[in-house]
Design a protein around this motif. Structure first.
Motif, mmCIF file in Angstrom:
data_model
loop_
_atom_site.group_PDB
_atom_site.id
_atom_site.type_symbol
_atom_site.label_atom_id
_atom_site.label_comp_id
_atom_site.label_asym_id
_atom_site.label_seq_id
_atom_site.Cartn_x
_atom_site.Cartn_y
_atom_site.Cartn_z
ATOM 1 N N ASP A 6 33.201 15.821 9.280
ATOM 2 C CA ASP A 6 32.550 15.994 10.577
ATOM 3 C C ASP A 6 31.023 15.974 10.482
ATOM 4 O OD1 ASP A 6 34.972 16.279 11.985
ATOM 5 O OD2 ASP A 6 35.034 18.439 11.553
ATOM 6 N N TYR A 7 30.484 16.055 9.271
ATOM 7 C CA TYR A 7 29.027 16.112 9.104
ATOM 8 C C TYR A 7 28.424 14.846 9.717
ATOM 9 C CZ TYR A 7 25.243 18.666 6.847
ATOM 10 O OH TYR A 7 24.165 19.457 6.612
ATOM 11 N N ALA A 13 21.875 11.814 6.319
ATOM 12 C CA ALA A 13 20.846 10.895 5.823
ATOM 13 C C ALA A 13 19.477 11.571 5.743
ATOM 14 C CB ALA A 13 20.766 9.664 6.721
ATOM 15 N N ARG A 14 19.211 12.520 6.644
ATOM 16 C CA ARG A 14 17.924 13.234 6.646
ATOM 17 C C ARG A 14 17.964 14.519 5.820
ATOM 18 N NH1 ARG A 14 18.171 11.348 12.046
ATOM 19 N NH2 ARG A 14 19.003 13.321 12.780
ATOM 20 N N ALA A 45 21.276 16.966 15.835
ATOM 21 C CA ALA A 45 22.578 16.378 15.493
ATOM 22 C C ALA A 45 23.597 17.455 15.137
ATOM 23 C CB ALA A 45 22.423 15.384 14.343
ATOM 24 N N LEU A 46 23.182 18.445 14.364
ATOM 25 C CA LEU A 46 24.103 19.522 13.986
ATOM 26 C C LEU A 46 24.451 20.387 15.193
ATOM 27 C CD1 LEU A 46 22.656 20.559 10.505
ATOM 28 C CD2 LEU A 46 24.558 19.006 11.007
ATOM 29 N N LEU A 83 25.159 20.551 3.002
ATOM 30 C CA LEU A 83 25.491 19.352 2.219
ATOM 31 C C LEU A 83 25.984 19.771 0.863
ATOM 32 C CD1 LEU A 83 22.420 17.216 3.205
ATOM 33 C CD2 LEU A 83 24.794 16.758 3.844
ATOM 34 N N ARG A 84 26.947 19.072 0.336
ATOM 35 C CA ARG A 84 27.466 19.403 -1.001
ATOM 36 C C ARG A 84 27.274 18.248 -1.930
ATOM 37 N NH1 ARG A 84 31.368 23.993 -0.477
ATOM 38 N NH2 ARG A 84 31.170 24.509 1.683
#
Length: 84
Positions: A6-7, A13-14, A45-46, A83-84
């Motif tokens: 879902d990210y 990208a940023r 976006a989040l 982010l992982r």
């Protein structure tokens, strides 16, 4: 409710991460009727993705008033995007 896929690609990208706090308006049927971001981690976006997912996937047991009738209510929560 939120899965790794879902990210949002633009946020990925940023390198955007953070917490998103939200308030949900829940209808008498237990479905989300509205979502408001109450605390942004700084990524539009989040924020938008959080509310989109909550409106589509969140379901609740209906709240009952003192007469045993279902009624609308408000719920709140937070999501950490990392982010992982």
């Amino acid at each position: 409710l939120i899965m790794p896929d879902d990210y949002p690609a633009s946020a990925r990208a940023r390198g955007e991460e953070g917490w998103v706090a939200f308030t949900l308006q829940v209808g008498a049927d237990g479905r989300v009727t509205g979502c408001t971001v109450t605390g942004s981690g700084g990524s539009a976006a989040l924020d938008a993705t959080t509310c989109m997912i909550m409106r589509r996937r969140a379901r609740f047991t209906p709240a009952m008033n003192s007469f045993g009738n279902p009624e609308p209510w408000v719920a709140s929560g937070e999501v950490e995007w990392r982010l992982r």
